[in-house]
Design a protein around this motif. Sequence first.
Motif, PDB file in Angstrom:
ATOM      1  N   ALA A 246       0.836  -1.205   0.000  1.00 41.74           N
ATOM      2  CA  ALA A 246       0.000   0.000   0.000  1.00 41.74           C
ATOM      3  C   ALA A 246       0.872   1.256   0.000  1.00 41.74           C
ATOM      4  CB  ALA A 246      -0.946  -0.002   1.198  1.00 41.74           C
ATOM      5  N   ALA A 247       1.960   1.235   0.768  1.00 38.90           N
ATOM      6  CA  ALA A 247       2.876   2.385   0.800  1.00 38.90           C
ATOM      7  C   ALA A 247       3.513   2.587  -0.575  1.00 38.90           C
ATOM      8  CB  ALA A 247       3.953   2.178   1.863  1.00 38.90           C
ATOM      9  N   LEU A 248       3.879   1.492  -1.230  1.00 41.44           N
ATOM     10  CA  LEU A 248       4.457   1.595  -2.574  1.00 41.44           C
ATOM     11  C   LEU A 248       3.455   2.204  -3.545  1.00 41.44           C
ATOM     12  CD1 LEU A 248       6.542   1.024  -4.796  1.00 41.44           C
ATOM     13  CD2 LEU A 248       5.579  -1.294  -4.947  1.00 41.44           C
ATOM     14  N   LEU A 249       2.233   1.691  -3.552  1.00 46.45           N
ATOM     15  CA  LEU A 249       1.227   2.179  -4.493  1.00 46.45           C
ATOM     16  C   LEU A 249       0.791   3.607  -4.182  1.00 46.45           C
ATOM     17  CD1 LEU A 249      -0.930  -1.020  -5.058  1.00 46.45           C
ATOM     18  CD2 LEU A 249       0.869  -0.064  -6.514  1.00 46.45           C
TER      19      LEU A 249
ATOM     20  N   PRO B 110       3.928   0.782 -10.510  1.00 49.43           N
ATOM     21  CA  PRO B 110       5.332   0.399 -10.379  1.00 49.43           C
ATOM     22  C   PRO B 110       5.716  -0.732 -11.329  1.00 49.43           C
ATOM     23  CG  PRO B 110       4.060  -0.537  -8.598  1.00 49.43           C
ATOM     24  CD  PRO B 110       3.130   0.359  -9.367  1.00 49.43           C
ATOM     25  N   THR B 111       6.977  -0.716 -11.728  1.00 52.56           N
ATOM     26  CA  THR B 111       7.510  -1.813 -12.535  1.00 52.56           C
ATOM     27  C   THR B 111       7.769  -3.006 -11.620  1.00 52.56           C
ATOM     28  OG1 THR B 111       9.812  -1.182 -12.169  1.00 52.56           O
ATOM     29  CG2 THR B 111       8.678  -0.169 -14.069  1.00 52.56           C
ATOM     30  N   ARG B 112       7.990  -4.153 -12.225  1.00 53.36           N
ATOM     31  CA  ARG B 112       8.325  -5.347 -11.436  1.00 53.36           C
ATOM     32  C   ARG B 112       9.581  -5.086 -10.586  1.00 53.36           C
ATOM     33  NH1 ARG B 112       7.342 -10.622 -10.973  1.00 53.36           N
ATOM     34  NH2 ARG B 112       9.065 -11.968 -10.355  1.00 53.36           N
ATOM     35  N   GLU B 113      10.560  -4.425 -11.168  1.00 53.27           N
ATOM     36  CA  GLU B 113      11.798  -4.139 -10.448  1.00 53.27           C
ATOM     37  C   GLU B 113      11.543  -3.224  -9.252  1.00 53.27           C
ATOM     38  OE1 GLU B 113      11.490  -3.839 -13.874  1.00 53.27           O
ATOM     39  OE2 GLU B 113      12.464  -5.775 -14.229  1.00 53.27           O
ATOM     40  N   GLN B 114      10.685  -2.223  -9.429  1.00 55.62           N
ATOM     41  CA  GLN B 114      10.352  -1.331  -8.313  1.00 55.62           C
ATOM     42  C   GLN B 114       9.634  -2.098  -7.206  1.00 55.62           C
ATOM     43  OE1 GLN B 114       8.268   1.531 -10.842  1.00 55.62           O
ATOM     44  NE2 GLN B 114       9.669   3.138 -10.107  1.00 55.62           N
ATOM     45  N   ILE B 115       8.757  -2.990  -7.585  1.00 59.68           N
ATOM     46  CA  ILE B 115       8.027  -3.792  -6.596  1.00 59.68           C
ATOM     47  C   ILE B 115       9.001  -4.668  -5.820  1.00 59.68           C
ATOM     48  CG2 ILE B 115       6.337  -5.643  -6.270  1.00 59.68           C
ATOM     49  CD1 ILE B 115       4.874  -4.478  -8.776  1.00 59.68           C
ATOM     50  N   VAL B 116       9.847  -5.381  -6.527  1.00 62.73           N
ATOM     51  CA  VAL B 116      10.810  -6.282  -5.874  1.00 62.73           C
ATOM     52  C   VAL B 116      11.717  -5.496  -4.940  1.00 62.73           C
ATOM     53  CG1 VAL B 116      12.782  -7.811  -6.294  1.00 62.73           C
ATOM     54  CG2 VAL B 116      10.716  -8.035  -7.681  1.00 62.73           C
TER      55      VAL B 116
ATOM     56  N   ILE C 116       0.365  -7.136  -6.469  1.00 63.19           N
ATOM     57  CA  ILE C 116       0.617  -5.688  -6.494  1.00 63.19           C
ATOM     58  C   ILE C 116       0.384  -5.141  -7.896  1.00 63.19           C
ATOM     59  CG2 ILE C 116       2.379  -3.899  -6.188  1.00 63.19           C
ATOM     60  CD1 ILE C 116       3.565  -5.744  -3.962  1.00 63.19           C
ATOM     61  N   GLN C 117       0.829  -5.873  -8.894  1.00 58.30           N
ATOM     62  CA  GLN C 117       0.596  -5.442 -10.280  1.00 58.30           C
ATOM     63  C   GLN C 117      -0.903  -5.407 -10.589  1.00 58.30           C
ATOM     64  OE1 GLN C 117       3.160  -8.395 -12.111  1.00 58.30           O
ATOM     65  NE2 GLN C 117       4.684  -6.832 -12.601  1.00 58.30           N
ATOM     66  N   ARG C 118      -1.639  -6.409 -10.110  1.00 60.49           N
ATOM     67  CA  ARG C 118      -3.088  -6.445 -10.321  1.00 60.49           C
ATOM     68  C   ARG C 118      -3.757  -5.258  -9.631  1.00 60.49           C
ATOM     69  NH1 ARG C 118      -7.452 -10.694 -10.820  1.00 60.49           N
ATOM     70  NH2 ARG C 118      -5.774 -12.166 -11.267  1.00 60.49           N
ATOM     71  N   ALA C 119      -3.391  -5.009  -8.391  1.00 58.17           N
ATOM     72  CA  ALA C 119      -3.990  -3.886  -7.655  1.00 58.17           C
ATOM     73  C   ALA C 119      -3.683  -2.559  -8.331  1.00 58.17           C
ATOM     74  CB  ALA C 119      -3.495  -3.889  -6.207  1.00 58.17           C
ATOM     75  N   ALA C 120      -2.449  -2.408  -8.820  1.00 59.94           N
ATOM     76  CA  ALA C 120      -2.077  -1.167  -9.503  1.00 59.94           C
ATOM     77  C   ALA C 120      -2.914  -0.959 -10.763  1.00 59.94           C
ATOM     78  CB  ALA C 120      -0.584  -1.190  -9.852  1.00 59.94           C
ATOM     79  N   SER C 121      -3.220  -2.027 -11.454  1.00 57.52           N
ATOM     80  CA  SER C 121      -4.002  -1.900 -12.685  1.00 57.52           C
ATOM     81  C   SER C 121      -5.471  -1.634 -12.418  1.00 57.52           C
ATOM     82  CB  SER C 121      -3.855  -3.167 -13.538  1.00 57.52           C
ATOM     83  OG  SER C 121      -4.562  -4.244 -12.956  1.00 57.52           O
ATOM     84  N   GLN C 122      -5.930  -1.914 -11.202  1.00 57.33           N
ATOM     85  CA  GLN C 122      -7.337  -1.714 -10.854  1.00 57.33           C
ATOM     86  C   GLN C 122      -7.580  -0.410 -10.116  1.00 57.33           C
ATOM     87  OE1 GLN C 122      -8.380  -5.244  -8.699  1.00 57.33           O
ATOM     88  NE2 GLN C 122      -8.310  -6.525 -10.521  1.00 57.33           N
ATOM     89  N   ALA C 123      -6.528   0.240  -9.717  1.00 58.96           N
ATOM     90  CA  ALA C 123      -6.692   1.474  -8.923  1.00 58.96           C
ATOM     91  C   ALA C 123      -6.929   2.677  -9.800  1.00 58.96           C
ATOM     92  CB  ALA C 123      -5.458   1.700  -8.049  1.00 58.96           C
TER      93      ALA C 123
END
Length: 100
Positions: free
Chosen positions: A58-61, A67-73, A93-100
């Motif tokens: 949540a803090a990242l998003l 975020p890219t995969r590298e940023q997430i990792v 996280i990628q799924r949540a980012a695409s739905q936000a």
Amino acid sequence: MHGARQRRADALVHNAGLGGATIEGLSPEGDHPLQKAWIAEQVPQCGYCQSGQIMAAAALLAKTKNPTREQIVQHMSGNLCRCGTYNQIVAAIQRAASQA
């Protein structure tokens, strides 16, 4: 605090209105995009790390909307998962980012 990830246990104490977020406050109904993505990607296993993982995500998003995969990792690297569901965590996280 204030959208930033904290690694100290005392950061979880009541913050007198200073913006401290908890897993319970993310969405009382359990319908936050991260919570729904966690379930859809079958991330939960033992549950030991889930609160910390979701709050770190949540803090990242909050600061990086897509975020890219590298940023997430990189961002999630400080959170250990005893069950090894790292690929599912990234996917959630990628799924949540695409739905936000």
